[in-house]
Design an enzyme around this catalytic site. Structure first.
Site, mmCIF file in Angstrom:
data_model
loop_
_atom_site.group_PDB
_atom_site.id
_atom_site.type_symbol
_atom_site.label_atom_id
_atom_site.label_comp_id
_atom_site.label_asym_id
_atom_site.label_seq_id
_atom_site.Cartn_x
_atom_site.Cartn_y
_atom_site.Cartn_z
ATOM 1 N N ASP A 10 -20.300 -24.682 -39.132
ATOM 2 C CA ASP A 10 -20.604 -24.263 -40.511
ATOM 3 C C ASP A 10 -20.448 -22.732 -40.631
ATOM 4 O O ASP A 10 -21.407 -22.034 -40.888
ATOM 5 C CB ASP A 10 -22.028 -24.714 -40.900
ATOM 6 C CG ASP A 10 -23.122 -24.180 -39.967
ATOM 7 O OD1 ASP A 10 -22.817 -23.853 -38.788
ATOM 8 O OD2 ASP A 10 -24.275 -24.070 -40.411
ATOM 9 N N HIS A 242 -26.758 -17.319 -31.224
ATOM 10 C CA HIS A 242 -27.064 -18.752 -31.144
ATOM 11 C C HIS A 242 -25.840 -19.568 -30.709
ATOM 12 O O HIS A 242 -25.808 -20.162 -29.635
ATOM 13 C CB HIS A 242 -27.528 -19.271 -32.511
ATOM 14 C CG HIS A 242 -28.822 -18.704 -32.979
ATOM 15 N ND1 HIS A 242 -29.995 -18.868 -32.299
ATOM 16 C CD2 HIS A 242 -29.127 -17.972 -34.086
ATOM 17 C CE1 HIS A 242 -30.981 -18.278 -32.959
ATOM 18 N NE2 HIS A 242 -30.478 -17.721 -34.047
HETATM 19 C C1 BDR Z 1 -28.280 -22.036 -36.140
HETATM 20 O O1 BDR Z 1 -28.420 -22.019 -37.561
HETATM 21 C C2 BDR Z 1 -27.348 -21.326 -38.155
HETATM 22 O O2 BDR Z 1 -27.832 -20.351 -39.040
HETATM 23 C C3 BDR Z 1 -26.576 -20.677 -37.036
HETATM 24 O O3 BDR Z 1 -25.204 -20.667 -37.329
HETATM 25 C C4 BDR Z 1 -26.899 -21.487 -35.826
HETATM 26 O O4 BDR Z 1 -25.994 -22.574 -35.691
HETATM 27 C C5 BDR Z 1 -29.407 -21.235 -35.520
HETATM 28 O O5 BDR Z 1 -30.644 -21.812 -35.816
HETATM 29 CA CA CA Z 2 -23.887 -22.664 -36.910
#
Ligand code: BDR
Ligand code: CA
Length: 320
Positions: A10, A242
């Site tokens: 995403d 992340h």
């Molecule tokens: C996840 O949530 C999204 O905002 C980031 O892309 C990552 O996949 C982190 O909690």
């Molecule tokens: Ca993500």
């Protein structure tokens, strides 16, 4: 031989870093991007995936558009305060010249896995809706996939979307519970480790100084994302990495320490989206019924963050 992966994503600022990291890693062969809502709506996630492949000069990689909504409820909406209205730190990129393929994401995932049994690794970096839909359409993918390495969840630490839940799992808890229970090899790279992986201002400066086109794009999109982290965590400098952490696991699992626990996902009330583990042996006299017979998930609980950040930064800032 390079490992074939499909990234379900995403994009999203940290998704962008993860996609570029994968494209720059000789251990990996990215055979497709599939898109999902989360940081942005699925339409914009698809547009961004196409744009990112153009920037990387990899328009040979197909992009398949995924679901617009979670399995059980409508999508709650994007998070422009984290990733920008455009999911790219509000830099307003021009529209892509390329188009997604006609196949929906779930069908693309099924076809690729069934055509190359035992070879494909799924790397979901957003809500798990496309993966659950693929399992629903063709349950045999659970036997034929190589493994699933996902960014999401939080076992031993608080959430980031709510006090209980991590954002990707919170966006489709029903799908996540299906994926954790499908009996395939799943590795969960969640907040337990990603909240230890801090890209500091010194690292960010290396992206800013680099002439590498991928580093330049990352340097453009980071300020908005970084401002979010530094506002909500006054003691923090820089960002949490992340999604790249999941890619790093596929490249080199020795970066991580793992535990094998059955995982269930809470789907009700104020803890909706919380990933719960059962930490005692299978034959414990009072194993809770919800965990009985559930497969064990490989849960990342420790990480060599220094080595991970060095690996990614080195690969993405090659041209100085
Ligand atoms: C996840 O949530 C999204 O905002 C980031 O892309 C990552 O996949 C982190 O909690
Ligand atoms: Ca993500």
């Amino acid at each position: 031989m390079a490992r074939k992966i499909i990234i379900d994503t995403d994009p999203g600022v940290d998704d962008t870093m993860a996609i570029f990291f994968a494209l720059r890693s000789p251990e990996l062969d990215v055979i497709g991007l599939t898109t999902i809502f989360g940081n942005v709506h699925t339409d914009l996630a698809t547009t961004n995936a196409l744009r990112l492949l153009e920037i990387a000069g990899r328009t040979d990689i197909p992009v398949a558009k995924g679901a617009d909504d979670p399995l059980a409820v409508p999508f709650r909406g994007p998070v422009p305060f984290v990733h920008g209205d455009d999911g790219q730190g509000n830099i307003n990129l021009p529209p892509p010249k390329t188009r997604p393929i006609d196949q929906p994401a779930a069908v693309f995932i099924i076809e690729q896995i069934m055509a190359a049994p035992g070879e494909i690794t799924l790397v979901p970096l957003g809500p798990l809706t496309n993966i659950a839909l693929a399992l629903r359409l063709e349950p045999r993918i659970a036997k034929h996939v190589k493994e699933v390495v996902l960014m999401g969840g939080n076992v031993l630490c608080p959430g980031n979307a709510t006090p209980a839940a991590e954002a990707n799992i919170h966006n489709d808890p029903e799908a996540a519970d299906v994926v954790f229970g499908a009996g395939w090899t799943v590795t969960m790279v969640g907040l337990d480790v990603t909240h230890q992986v801090n890209l500091t201002p010194e690292h960010i400066a290396r992206y800013e100084a680099s002439q590498d086109p991928l580093a330049r794009h990352i340097a453009r999109i980071l300020p908005h994302y970084r401002a979010y982290f530094e506002t909500v965590n006054p003691d923090m400098r820089g960002i949490y990495v992340h999604d790249s952490s999941a890619v790093a696991y596929v490249i080199d699992p020795t970066l991580f320490e793992t535990r094998q626990w059955p995982i269930r996902v809470e789907t009700q009330g104020i803890s909706r989206g919380k990933t719960l583990h059962w930490g005692l042996p299978d034959d414990y006299p009072t194993i809770p019924p919800a965990f009985k017979g559930r497969p064990r998930v490989n849960v990342c609980v420790g990480v060599d963050a220094k080595r991970l950040i060095a690996l990614e930064t080195e690969r993405l800032t090659k041209q100085n």
